[in-house]
Design a protein around this motif. Structure first.
Motif, PDB file in Angstrom:
ATOM      1  N   ILE A 105      -2.813   3.812  -2.647  1.00 14.14           N
ATOM      2  CA  ILE A 105      -2.719   3.154  -3.488  1.00 14.14           C
ATOM      3  C   ILE A 105      -2.384   1.585  -3.330  1.00 14.14           C
ATOM      4  CG2 ILE A 105      -1.614   3.059  -5.887  1.00 14.14           C
ATOM      5  CD1 ILE A 105      -3.205   5.753  -5.166  1.00 14.14           C
ATOM      6  N   LYS A 106      -3.338   0.642  -3.964  1.00 19.57           N
ATOM      7  CA  LYS A 106      -3.056  -0.744  -3.584  1.00 19.57           C
ATOM      8  C   LYS A 106      -2.183  -1.264  -4.642  1.00 19.57           C
ATOM      9  CE  LYS A 106      -7.331  -1.429  -0.853  1.00 19.57           C
ATOM     10  NZ  LYS A 106      -8.390  -2.173  -0.656  1.00 19.57           N
ATOM     11  N   CYS A 107      -1.320  -2.128  -4.403  1.00 16.44           N
ATOM     12  CA  CYS A 107      -0.370  -2.405  -5.382  1.00 16.44           C
ATOM     13  C   CYS A 107       0.104  -4.122  -5.114  1.00 16.44           C
ATOM     14  CB  CYS A 107       1.005  -1.918  -5.507  1.00 16.44           C
ATOM     15  SG  CYS A 107       0.937   0.045  -5.727  1.00 16.44           S
ATOM     16  N   PHE A 108       0.299  -4.766  -6.176  1.00 15.50           N
ATOM     17  CA  PHE A 108       0.912  -6.061  -6.274  1.00 15.50           C
ATOM     18  C   PHE A 108       2.083  -6.169  -6.734  1.00 15.50           C
ATOM     19  CE2 PHE A 108      -3.847  -6.853  -5.936  1.00 15.50           C
ATOM     20  CZ  PHE A 108      -3.892  -7.937  -4.743  1.00 15.50           C
ATOM     21  N   TYR A 109       3.245  -6.800  -6.130  1.00 13.26           N
ATOM     22  CA  TYR A 109       4.519  -6.799  -6.896  1.00 13.26           C
ATOM     23  C   TYR A 109       5.078  -8.301  -6.989  1.00 13.26           C
ATOM     24  CZ  TYR A 109       5.646  -1.964  -4.994  1.00 13.26           C
ATOM     25  OH  TYR A 109       5.391  -0.743  -4.741  1.00 13.26           O
ATOM     26  N   GLN A 146       0.898  -1.148  -0.023  1.00 11.56           N
ATOM     27  CA  GLN A 146      -0.007  -0.133  -0.179  1.00 11.56           C
ATOM     28  C   GLN A 146       0.763   1.243   0.013  1.00 11.56           C
ATOM     29  OE1 GLN A 146      -2.834  -0.142   3.292  1.00 11.56           O
ATOM     30  NE2 GLN A 146      -4.189  -1.434   1.939  1.00 11.56           N
ATOM     31  N   ILE A 147       0.592   2.147  -0.756  1.00 11.32           N
ATOM     32  CA  ILE A 147       1.455   3.314  -1.037  1.00 11.32           C
ATOM     33  C   ILE A 147       0.634   4.507  -0.780  1.00 11.32           C
ATOM     34  CG2 ILE A 147       2.876   4.778  -2.769  1.00 11.32           C
ATOM     35  CD1 ILE A 147       3.097   2.259  -4.449  1.00 11.32           C
ATOM     36  N   LYS A 148       1.032   5.538   0.020  1.00 10.69           N
ATOM     37  CA  LYS A 148       0.246   6.599   0.401  1.00 10.69           C
ATOM     38  C   LYS A 148       0.755   7.749  -0.750  1.00 10.69           C
ATOM     39  CE  LYS A 148      -0.109   6.160   5.522  1.00 10.69           C
ATOM     40  NZ  LYS A 148       0.446   6.695   6.497  1.00 10.69           N
ATOM     41  N   TRP A 149      -0.534   8.260  -1.207  1.00 11.36           N
ATOM     42  CA  TRP A 149      -0.363   9.543  -2.109  1.00 11.36           C
ATOM     43  C   TRP A 149      -1.411  10.705  -1.639  1.00 11.36           C
ATOM     44  CZ3 TRP A 149      -3.718  11.175  -6.109  1.00 11.36           C
ATOM     45  CH2 TRP A 149      -3.146  12.472  -6.929  1.00 11.36           C
ATOM     46  N   PRO A 188      -2.084  13.117 -12.279  1.00 14.35           N
ATOM     47  CA  PRO A 188      -1.639  11.710 -12.592  1.00 14.35           C
ATOM     48  C   PRO A 188       0.062  11.537 -12.674  1.00 14.35           C
ATOM     49  CG  PRO A 188      -3.580  12.353 -14.152  1.00 14.35           C
ATOM     50  CD  PRO A 188      -2.753  13.579 -13.198  1.00 14.35           C
ATOM     51  N   ASN A 189       0.552  12.545 -13.217  1.00 13.28           N
ATOM     52  CA  ASN A 189       2.070  12.298 -13.194  1.00 13.28           C
ATOM     53  C   ASN A 189       2.679  12.281 -12.026  1.00 13.28           C
ATOM     54  OD1 ASN A 189       1.969  12.813 -15.909  1.00 13.28           O
ATOM     55  ND2 ASN A 189       2.123  15.048 -16.018  1.00 13.28           N
ATOM     56  N   GLU A 190       2.108  12.880 -11.016  1.00 19.63           N
ATOM     57  CA  GLU A 190       2.680  12.925  -9.747  1.00 19.63           C
ATOM     58  C   GLU A 190       2.541  11.566  -8.807  1.00 19.63           C
ATOM     59  OE1 GLU A 190       2.847  16.445  -6.420  1.00 19.63           O
ATOM     60  OE2 GLU A 190       1.125  14.811  -5.915  1.00 19.63           O
ATOM     61  N   CYS A 191       1.228  11.022  -9.088  1.00 17.14           N
ATOM     62  CA  CYS A 191       0.879   9.815  -8.524  1.00 17.14           C
ATOM     63  C   CYS A 191       1.723   8.727  -9.167  1.00 17.14           C
ATOM     64  CB  CYS A 191      -0.783   9.836  -8.800  1.00 17.14           C
ATOM     65  SG  CYS A 191      -1.243   8.279  -7.906  1.00 17.14           S
ATOM     66  N   LYS A 192       1.840   8.729 -10.193  1.00 14.81           N
ATOM     67  CA  LYS A 192       2.657   7.738 -10.938  1.00 14.81           C
ATOM     68  C   LYS A 192       4.024   7.600 -10.619  1.00 14.81           C
ATOM     69  CE  LYS A 192       0.906   8.668 -15.332  1.00 14.81           C
ATOM     70  NZ  LYS A 192       0.965   8.738 -16.650  1.00 14.81           N
ATOM     71  N   SER A 193       4.530   8.769 -10.434  1.00 10.35           N
ATOM     72  CA  SER A 193       5.788   9.084 -10.024  1.00 10.35           C
ATOM     73  C   SER A 193       6.005   8.585  -8.817  1.00 10.35           C
ATOM     74  CB  SER A 193       6.406  10.605 -10.025  1.00 10.35           C
ATOM     75  OG  SER A 193       6.314  10.734 -11.391  1.00 10.35           O
ATOM     76  N   VAL A 194       4.984   8.775  -7.632  1.00 13.84           N
ATOM     77  CA  VAL A 194       5.238   8.171  -6.342  1.00 13.84           C
ATOM     78  C   VAL A 194       5.103   6.578  -6.472  1.00 13.84           C
ATOM     79  CG1 VAL A 194       3.876   8.021  -4.304  1.00 13.84           C
ATOM     80  CG2 VAL A 194       4.082  10.084  -5.257  1.00 13.84           C
ATOM     81  N   VAL A 195       4.196   6.002  -7.294  1.00 15.47           N
ATOM     82  CA  VAL A 195       4.135   4.570  -7.422  1.00 15.47           C
ATOM     83  C   VAL A 195       5.487   3.871  -8.018  1.00 15.47           C
ATOM     84  CG1 VAL A 195       2.871   2.704  -8.738  1.00 15.47           C
ATOM     85  CG2 VAL A 195       1.737   4.562  -7.826  1.00 15.47           C
ATOM     86  N   LYS A 196       6.046   4.693  -8.997  1.00 18.28           N
ATOM     87  CA  LYS A 196       7.380   4.112  -9.593  1.00 18.28           C
ATOM     88  C   LYS A 196       8.712   4.316  -8.419  1.00 18.28           C
ATOM     89  CE  LYS A 196      10.310   5.673 -13.603  1.00 18.28           C
ATOM     90  NZ  LYS A 196      10.369   6.498 -14.565  1.00 18.28           N
ATOM     91  N   LYS A 197       8.593   5.161  -7.612  1.00 19.73           N
ATOM     92  CA  LYS A 197       9.613   5.498  -6.824  1.00 19.73           C
ATOM     93  C   LYS A 197       9.408   4.347  -5.546  1.00 19.73           C
ATOM     94  CE  LYS A 197      11.630   8.374  -3.292  1.00 19.73           C
ATOM     95  NZ  LYS A 197      11.866   7.441  -2.368  1.00 19.73           N
TER      96      LYS A 197
END
Length: 369
Positions: free
Chosen positions: A228-232, A220-223, A300-309
């Motif tokens: 933001i829920k993720c699977f790796y 889970q990532i905070k933005w 969207p750009n900021e959120c995707k950058s947070v997920v990417k980092k």
């Protein structure tokens, strides 16, 4: 000034809208049908909704039918709203279908041209309509002014609770979807299948989510104020190119893929064995009209950058990053590799005229007038 309403070319407008999509008409048909079902499930707070997809064929055409078990449309929705191009009850950010348009798009395809919709509570308590394209326009008829046989043909029909959406296909489109439908569903709706938001069957067979063999992590990532829920995954097998490395989904549908620059940073062959899928439903209000991409916007750009980092941090924690500093672009290894690739490009027919070492031909140079 004496004025009158401007004319509106309905069929041509749908053709223009269909051209907005980057993918095949058949894929658009499937995605819009599933998207409308998902929107209906969400509007009615239904968890684990079911979509059954079936095929039929005659000598001249094929047919694909989608049935969902969401509450059916009301008479007002069906009669006065559903058959109006571009009208929708959905507000921006509330749905994943092309509001007011998606259900009708395949009328404009050379592989379509006819759509039958049946909605109701079952048995004899239902409404039906047929929409079809003529040479120059769009027409429709309903069971309020026509017999059921005039709408759906002479075949006996037994309706079950929910909505049925039946699309006529060219034989070419029918064959393509028969062969590829499960893969299309799995590719575009993998997050929805993975999290069991919906169950989709094709001719009675359940479509399973795609998951690589290997180790799976839930994150889970905070933005801002959102989670933001993720699977790796760290896979034991090579992951297909189109799934590398981060896939973003909204309301269960694939929206965008972000392939990482892993030329230097990832150890060994792990660059092709890592995968992340992230739920960015918080960005539903920033989707393009056809719901295939995010709008150009800082959020969207900021959120995707947070997920990417966060994904890079995860890879580093798991020891999958090399010790070399990717910012040191002057390293001999990087420079040598860049030089080799540039040299190959400058020896091709398309770019060899730019190589000053291959030819001394005089070239025109732009100068100030």
């Amino acid at each position: 000034m004496k004025s009158e309403p401007m004319h509106f070319e309905r069929l041509q407008t749908l053709k223009n809208l269909l051209d907005m999509y980057q993918y095949r008409d058949e894929t658009v048909c499937v995605n819009e049908a599933i998207a409308n079902s998902v929107d209906a499930f969400r509007e009615n707070s239904i968890l684990g909704g079911k979509i059954d997809i079936t095929f039929e064929r005659t000598d001249d055409y094929g047919y694909i039918t989608f049935h969902n078990n969401a509450p059916p449309m009301t008479k007002d929705q069906f009669i006065t709203k559903y058959h109006t191009v571009s009208f929708s009850f959905k507000k921006k950010g509330q749905g994943i279908g092309f509001a007011g348009v998606g259900a009708k798009l395949f009328l404009a395809s050379e592989h379509g041209g006819e759509i039958i919709t049946i909605t109701g509570k079952g048995k004899s308590n239902f409404m039906a309509s047929k929409m079809e394209a003529t040479e120059t326009d769009l027409d429709y008829g309903t069971t309020f002014k026509n017999s059921l046989s005039e709408i759906i043909g002479k075949k006996q029909y037994s309706h079950s609770f929910g909505t049925t959406y039946r699309v006529r296909l060219s034989l070419f489109a029918y064959k393509y979807l028969k062969e590829h439908l499960a893969d299309i569903v799995q590719f575009w709706w993998n997050y929805a299948l993975l999290t069991k938001q919906i169950t989709i069957t094709v001719d009675g067979k359940v479509v399973r989510a795609w998951e690589p063999k290997g180790t799976k992590f839930q994150k889970q990532i905070k933005w801002k104020k959102n989670i933001i829920k993720c699977f790796y995954w760290i896979a034991d097998e090579l992951i297909p190119e189109e799934r590398q490395h981060i896939v973003y989904s909204v309301f269960g549908k694939r929206i965008h893929r972000n392939k990482l620059d892993v030329t230097i940073r990832i150890k060994e062959d792990y660059a092709q064995r890592i995968f992340c899928i992230a739920d960015l439903s918080v960005l539903a209000g920033y989707l393009t009209a056809n719901k295939e991409e995010f709008e150009v916007d800082w959020r969207p750009n900021e959120c995707k950058s947070v997920v990417k980092k966060a994904f890079w941090d995860f890879l580093e924690k798991e020891g999958l990053l090399s010790k070399s500093d990717p910012t040191q672009i002057t390293s001999p290894t990087f420079v040598n590799e860049l030089t080799k690739r540039l040299d190959k490009i400058l020896q091709t027919d398309k770019f060899k005229h730019l190589n000053i070492f291959l030819s001394t031909t005089t070239r025109n140079v732009l100068t100030p007038d």
